[in-house]
Design an enzyme around this catalytic site. Structure first.
Site, PDB file in Angstrom:
ATOM      1  N   GLY A  33      53.115  21.811  16.260  1.00  0.00           N
ATOM      2  CA  GLY A  33      53.330  20.675  17.174  1.00  0.00           C
ATOM      3  C   GLY A  33      54.744  20.705  17.735  1.00  0.00           C
ATOM      4  N   GLY A  34      55.245  21.913  17.965  1.00  0.00           N
ATOM      5  CA  GLY A  34      56.656  22.129  18.301  1.00  0.00           C
ATOM      6  C   GLY A  34      57.097  21.588  19.653  1.00  0.00           C
ATOM      7  N   LEU A  35      56.131  21.281  20.544  1.00  0.00           N
ATOM      8  CA  LEU A  35      56.528  20.793  21.881  1.00  0.00           C
ATOM      9  C   LEU A  35      56.540  19.274  21.962  1.00  0.00           C
ATOM     10  CD1 LEU A  35      54.725  23.359  24.215  1.00  0.00           C
ATOM     11  CD2 LEU A  35      57.076  23.386  23.345  1.00  0.00           C
ATOM     12  N   LEU A  54      60.052  16.099  18.527  1.00  0.00           N
ATOM     13  CA  LEU A  54      60.979  16.519  17.475  1.00  0.00           C
ATOM     14  C   LEU A  54      61.166  18.025  17.329  1.00  0.00           C
ATOM     15  CD1 LEU A  54      59.651  14.018  14.784  1.00  0.00           C
ATOM     16  CD2 LEU A  54      61.689  13.761  16.206  1.00  0.00           C
ATOM     17  N   ILE A  63      50.014  24.265  21.216  1.00  0.00           N
ATOM     18  CA  ILE A  63      48.826  24.778  21.924  1.00  0.00           C
ATOM     19  C   ILE A  63      49.024  24.730  23.436  1.00  0.00           C
ATOM     20  CG2 ILE A  63      47.175  24.227  20.099  1.00  0.00           C
ATOM     21  CD1 ILE A  63      46.484  21.656  21.648  1.00  0.00           C
ATOM     22  N   ASP A 112      47.065  26.690  16.825  1.00  0.00           N
ATOM     23  CA  ASP A 112      46.192  25.511  16.813  1.00  0.00           C
ATOM     24  C   ASP A 112      45.904  25.184  15.356  1.00  0.00           C
ATOM     25  OD1 ASP A 112      42.867  24.752  18.192  1.00  0.00           O
ATOM     26  OD2 ASP A 112      44.179  23.685  16.782  1.00  0.00           O
ATOM     27  N   TYR A 114      46.113   6.762  12.865  1.00  0.00           N
ATOM     28  CA  TYR A 114      47.388   7.465  12.652  1.00  0.00           C
ATOM     29  C   TYR A 114      47.962   7.101  11.277  1.00  0.00           C
ATOM     30  CZ  TYR A 114      52.418   8.329  13.493  1.00  0.00           C
ATOM     31  OH  TYR A 114      53.725   8.735  13.414  1.00  0.00           O
TER      32      TYR A 114
HETATM   33  C1  VAH Z   1      54.672   5.873  16.870  1.00  0.00           C
HETATM   34  N1  VAH Z   1      56.831   6.931  17.299  1.00  0.00           N
HETATM   35  O1  VAH Z   1      55.100   4.904  17.456  1.00  0.00           O
HETATM   36  C2  VAH Z   1      55.663   6.948  16.443  1.00  0.00           C
HETATM   37  C3  VAH Z   1      56.142   6.681  15.073  1.00  0.00           C
HETATM   38  C4  VAH Z   1      57.408   5.151  13.727  1.00  0.00           C
HETATM   39  C5  VAH Z   1      56.521   5.220  14.848  1.00  0.00           C
HETATM   40  O2  VAH Z   1      55.256   7.103  14.129  1.00  0.00           O
HETATM   41  O3  VAH Z   1      53.494   6.005  16.624  1.00  0.00           O
END
Ligand code: VAH
Length: 319
Positions: free
Chosen positions: A6-8, A11, A33, A50, A139
């Site tokens: 996920g380098g792009l 971070l 990817i 990927d 997430y």
């Molecule tokens: C988000 N920037 O907002 C990310 C992060 C701490 C929040 O995980 O989902």
């Protein structure tokens, strides 16, 4: 050799630059990817990877003699809610692939977690390292799973799994990838370009935030910490917590005519309201000497200076 997945995203390129200064350009491989922009390609090795393709990832790790994985591939909070099935695949199946490969090849692995790994039933002010975690986004659920899976594999098989819960990360030269804290990056670009910002959160929404250079430094220092010093495998790290109103007031010290209008977006407001207001990061400070450099004042002046410089170089107007 380090491989960053996920380098792009927001971070990867900054962390690669720091690690390349330490280990040499050829020993830090950025991957994603998508095709990288020219400046990323010219700064060091980049490969296609990927995280859903186990065999291709295994080949990469073997052929490039990878010893350390930094796993940044993930769909963030808001974009994950808009595509739950993909978020579950990347954030959970993709994570399992990298954890299995780390185990199989005795790699050290760093996987970030987030303030989003907490939910409305977690202590919010502050949120400690160890407490109830019932996040309400795919997430957050996937990041708690990552924490649990990594710690399980560490305790059962000795995997050198390390995890930091990042606050919202604020950066001038890279863009966040569809999170709930993204307003706190956009507000600076708007302050320098148009002088107006429309904020999708309420003016009093307080969230933990961090300057990207503190985030990178924490990650590198944590990865170098001797295992004997780590009482946990997953740590909160904090620097500041601010509301849109507070950061707008600080910006107005530099850009007096800057205006913010508030138009709360239900999805992201609901997510933000379920997250901690502040982090307790006392364990990271005690175990491996974590300490932030940037507070709100330093963040605001650095962000405005960096963005003004960038726009001037690009020949864009600066307010
Ligand atoms: C988000 N920037 O907002 C990310 C992060 C701490 C929040 O995980 O989902």
């Amino acid at each position: 050799r380090v491989l960053i997945t996920g380098g792009l995203g927001q971070l990867g390129s900054g962390l690669a630059q720091i690690l390349r200064e330490q280990y040499g350009k050829e020993n830090v491989i950025l991957s994603d990817i998508k095709k990288p922009p020219a400046h990323v390609l010219s700064s060091g090795p980049f490969v296609y990877a990927d995280v859903l393709d186990f065999k291709q990832l295994r080949e990469l790790i073997v052929n490039h003699r990878i010893t350390w994985l930094v796993h940044y591939s993930a769909l963030l909070s808001a974009v994950g809610e808009a595509n739950v099935a993909l978020a579950r695949k990347i954030n959970i199946s993709g994570l399992h692939n990298v954890l299995d490969l780390a185990l199989e090849n005795c790699l050290r692995i760093f996987v970030p977690s987030t303030i989003g790994a907490f939910g409305p039933s977690s202590p919010r002010d502050p949120a400690p390292d160890l407490c109830v975690q019932r996040p309400r986004t795919i997430y957050g659920v996937s990041k708690v799973h990552g924490e649990l899976m990594g710690e399980y594999l560490h305790h059962k098989y000795g995997l050198d799994f390390r995890c930091l819960r990042y606050p919202g990360v604020i950066s001038a030269h890279t863009h966040p990838g569809g999170g709930t804290t993204d307003y706190a990056v956009q507000i600076f670009h708007d302050a320098v370009s148009t002088g107006n910002h429309e904020c999708y959160l309420r003016s009093d929404t307080r969230l933990p935030m961090m300057h990207i250079s503190d985030c990178h430094r924490a990650t590198v220092e944590f990865m170098h910490a001797p295992e004997s010093q780590l009482s946990l495998r997953t740590y909160n790290i904090a620097a500041m917590s601010f509301t849109p109103e507070e950061v707008a007031l600080e910006i107005q010290k530099h850009v007096p005519e800057f205006k913010v209008t508030y138009k709360p977006d239900t999805v992201r407001q609901t997510i933000a309201d379920s997250w901690p207001v502040r982090f307790d990061d006392s364990n990271a400070r005690r175990d491996w000497g974590w300490a932030p450099v940037y507070g709100l004042e330093g963040l605001v002046s650095d962000m405005l200076r960096s963005i003004r410089e960038k726009r001037t170089v690009e020949g864009l107007p600066v307010s």
